[in-house]
Write a protein that holds these residues in place. Sequence first.
Motif, PDB file in Angstrom:
ATOM      1  N   TYR A   1       0.644  -1.337   0.200  1.00  0.00           N
ATOM      2  CA  TYR A   1      -0.160   0.003  -0.105  1.00  0.00           C
ATOM      3  C   TYR A   1       0.878   1.186   0.059  1.00  0.00           C
ATOM      4  N   HIS A   2       2.255   1.173  -0.187  1.00  0.00           N
ATOM      5  CA  HIS A   2       3.062   2.323  -0.184  1.00  0.00           C
ATOM      6  C   HIS A   2       2.857   2.983   0.887  1.00  0.00           C
ATOM      7  N   LEU A   3       3.170   2.437   2.185  1.00  0.00           N
ATOM      8  CA  LEU A   3       2.675   3.084   3.505  1.00  0.00           C
ATOM      9  C   LEU A   3       4.175   3.184   4.223  1.00  0.00           C
ATOM     10  N   SER A   4       4.371   4.235   4.769  1.00  0.00           N
ATOM     11  CA  SER A   4       5.684   4.209   5.641  1.00  0.00           C
ATOM     12  C   SER A   4       5.196   4.409   6.940  1.00  0.00           C
ATOM     13  N   LEU A   5       5.185   3.614   7.692  1.00  0.00           N
ATOM     14  CA  LEU A   5       4.658   3.425   9.214  1.00  0.00           C
ATOM     15  C   LEU A   5       5.609   3.392  10.272  1.00  0.00           C
ATOM     16  N   THR A   6       5.842   4.279  11.119  1.00  0.00           N
ATOM     17  CA  THR A   6       6.991   4.513  12.065  1.00  0.00           C
ATOM     18  C   THR A   6       6.141   4.895  13.402  1.00  0.00           C
ATOM     19  N   LEU A   7       6.635   4.454  14.752  1.00  0.00           N
ATOM     20  CA  LEU A   7       6.020   4.806  15.885  1.00  0.00           C
ATOM     21  C   LEU A   7       6.330   6.538  16.278  1.00  0.00           C
ATOM     22  N   GLY A   8       7.427   6.902  15.573  1.00  0.00           N
ATOM     23  CA  GLY A   8       7.843   8.329  15.566  1.00  0.00           C
ATOM     24  C   GLY A   8       6.912   9.244  14.820  1.00  0.00           C
ATOM     25  N   GLN A   9       6.309   8.587  13.629  1.00  0.00           N
ATOM     26  CA  GLN A   9       5.358   9.230  12.982  1.00  0.00           C
ATOM     27  C   GLN A   9       4.014   9.504  13.549  1.00  0.00           C
ATOM     28  N   PHE A  10       3.889   8.257  14.381  1.00  0.00           N
ATOM     29  CA  PHE A  10       2.572   8.637  15.217  1.00  0.00           C
ATOM     30  C   PHE A  10       2.408   9.580  16.047  1.00  0.00           C
ATOM     31  N   PHE A  11       3.368   9.678  16.822  1.00  0.00           N
ATOM     32  CA  PHE A  11       3.706  10.813  17.954  1.00  0.00           C
ATOM     33  C   PHE A  11       4.090  12.216  17.549  1.00  0.00           C
ATOM     34  N   HIS A  12       4.585  12.071  16.066  1.00  0.00           N
ATOM     35  CA  HIS A  12       4.731  13.628  15.535  1.00  0.00           C
ATOM     36  C   HIS A  12       4.318  13.698  14.056  1.00  0.00           C
ATOM     37  N   PRO A  13       3.208  13.943  14.177  1.00  0.00           N
ATOM     38  CA  PRO A  13       2.384  13.834  12.776  1.00  0.00           C
ATOM     39  C   PRO A  13       2.659  15.157  12.094  1.00  0.00           C
ATOM     40  N   GLU A  14       2.643  15.090  10.974  1.00  0.00           N
ATOM     41  CA  GLU A  14       2.854  16.415   9.983  1.00  0.00           C
ATOM     42  C   GLU A  14       1.655  17.378  10.134  1.00  0.00           C
ATOM     43  N   LYS A  15       2.063  18.559  10.702  1.00  0.00           N
ATOM     44  CA  LYS A  15       1.136  19.608  11.164  1.00  0.00           C
ATOM     45  C   LYS A  15       0.051  19.855  10.050  1.00  0.00           C
ATOM     46  N   GLU A  16       0.639  20.054   8.668  1.00  0.00           N
ATOM     47  CA  GLU A  16      -0.355  20.359   7.665  1.00  0.00           C
ATOM     48  C   GLU A  16      -1.498  19.383   7.232  1.00  0.00           C
ATOM     49  N   MET A  17      -0.723  18.279   7.576  1.00  0.00           N
ATOM     50  CA  MET A  17      -1.850  17.198   7.510  1.00  0.00           C
ATOM     51  C   MET A  17      -2.755  17.049   8.537  1.00  0.00           C
ATOM     52  N   LEU A  18      -2.450  17.091   9.737  1.00  0.00           N
ATOM     53  CA  LEU A  18      -3.098  17.191  11.002  1.00  0.00           C
ATOM     54  C   LEU A  18      -4.315  18.237  10.825  1.00  0.00           C
ATOM     55  N   LEU A  19      -3.816  19.526  10.272  1.00  0.00           N
ATOM     56  CA  LEU A  19      -4.802  20.649  10.260  1.00  0.00           C
ATOM     57  C   LEU A  19      -5.976  20.455   9.285  1.00  0.00           C
ATOM     58  N   SER A  20      -5.586  19.654   8.068  1.00  0.00           N
ATOM     59  CA  SER A  20      -6.541  19.410   7.113  1.00  0.00           C
ATOM     60  C   SER A  20      -7.498  18.441   7.574  1.00  0.00           C
ATOM     61  N   LEU A  21      -7.082  17.593   8.477  1.00  0.00           N
ATOM     62  CA  LEU A  21      -7.947  16.511   8.941  1.00  0.00           C
ATOM     63  C   LEU A  21      -8.904  16.968   9.816  1.00  0.00           C
ATOM     64  N   LEU A  22      -8.282  18.034  10.842  1.00  0.00           N
ATOM     65  CA  LEU A  22      -9.515  18.744  11.723  1.00  0.00           C
ATOM     66  C   LEU A  22     -10.360  19.683  10.861  1.00  0.00           C
ATOM     67  N   LYS A  23      -9.726  20.213   9.921  1.00  0.00           N
ATOM     68  CA  LYS A  23     -10.676  21.297   9.251  1.00  0.00           C
ATOM     69  C   LYS A  23     -11.727  20.355   8.356  1.00  0.00           C
ATOM     70  N   LEU A  24     -11.498  19.271   8.035  1.00  0.00           N
ATOM     71  CA  LEU A  24     -12.571  18.268   7.529  1.00  0.00           C
ATOM     72  C   LEU A  24     -13.294  17.504   8.399  1.00  0.00           C
ATOM     73  N   GLY A  25     -12.596  17.260   9.273  1.00  0.00           N
ATOM     74  CA  GLY A  25     -13.422  16.371  10.482  1.00  0.00           C
ATOM     75  C   GLY A  25     -14.230  17.027  11.274  1.00  0.00           C
ATOM     76  N   VAL A  26     -13.989  18.266  11.906  1.00  0.00           N
ATOM     77  CA  VAL A  26     -14.898  18.895  12.869  1.00  0.00           C
ATOM     78  C   VAL A  26     -16.237  19.429  12.422  1.00  0.00           C
ATOM     79  N   PRO A  27     -16.138  19.949  11.139  1.00  0.00           N
ATOM     80  CA  PRO A  27     -17.515  20.091  10.418  1.00  0.00           C
ATOM     81  C   PRO A  27     -18.413  18.897  10.258  1.00  0.00           C
ATOM     82  N   MET A  28     -17.759  17.915  10.125  1.00  0.00           N
ATOM     83  CA  MET A  28     -18.353  16.606  10.027  1.00  0.00           C
ATOM     84  C   MET A  28     -18.956  16.280  11.418  1.00  0.00           C
ATOM     85  N   ALA A  29     -18.302  16.374  12.170  1.00  0.00           N
ATOM     86  CA  ALA A  29     -18.689  16.039  13.636  1.00  0.00           C
ATOM     87  C   ALA A  29     -19.682  16.774  14.304  1.00  0.00           C
ATOM     88  N   ILE A  30     -19.746  18.220  13.901  1.00  0.00           N
ATOM     89  CA  ILE A  30     -20.704  19.094  14.090  1.00  0.00           C
ATOM     90  C   ILE A  30     -21.737  18.538  13.640  1.00  0.00           C
TER      91      ILE A  30
END
Length: 298
Positions: A70-99
């Motif tokens: 699946y062309h995935l790079s999975l490490t424990l460090g990436q889990f605890f240090h996510p990409e800020k830009e990706m995290l903000l995109s997920l929150l921007k999409l997810g919060v309105p759906m949750a609301i």
Amino acid sequence: MPAAILRGMGDAKHPFYFISLAALLNIVLDVIFVMQLGTGAKGAALATILSQGVSFLLCAGFICKNRERYHLSLTLGQFFHPEKEMLLSLLKLGVPMAIKNAAVQFSKMFVNSWVNSFGVAVSAFAGVANKINMSVNMMSNSVNTAGASMVGQNIGAAQYDRVRQIVFAVYRIMLAVAAVASLVIYFFPEQVYGIFTDDPAVIQIGYEYIPIAILAFFSCAGRSGSNALINGSGNSRVNFITAVFDGIVLRLGLSVLFGIVLDMKYMGFWLGDALANFTPLWVGLLFYHSGAWKKKVV
């Protein structure tokens, strides 16, 4: 999360296998905990948690084992240090759906509280109606989740004709489901309600509810394609607008109008709830014809 990753990569089969395993395991554990060990509701809850947990661990293990596929790079460090830009995109999409989901559920809770005030038989049938509607809702949610994944992939690839085909395929599938469900509830109401209750007073209310049930089925079909387009395009504003109108303005407003102002009692509250369910349909159609979904790629 693992199921979303697999579906995003175009693999819908393995999430189905893992959730099917969870369902079967849940049944087995229910029998063991509730019937054999006599643990009651606590045992049923424990069975659900354990079966979902096993499903999650197996699905996550499958992804880790097949990460190269699946062309995935999975490490424990990436889990605890996510990409800020990706995290903000997920929150921007997810919060309105949750609301949106929260607004709908809270407004339904208020509608149900009004309905329950009309007596035990009406309250009992409200539970039956919720179970019947939930069976169609689960199909709708599954189809529009699949559609949203495909819409997102094709918008990213600028394949806009395919997006149209996907959205209208979702509509067609769910309209067929709604038509079959409507025919069943119209011609065999006693058999359907008999699955849940044998109380004549409750079943009698069910006959009054048939037109509302048919409205609910088709509103469920209507919002499926719209949700696939809105969620797949990643437009958080449209989701928020839908939440305000569906969950607050129309559901509560129409329920009060029909149930209290026009004195239709519990049928009025059910009618208002069913009509409010069409909100994602007209919002989605306006969004589709505006072409705004082509202009923004997440």
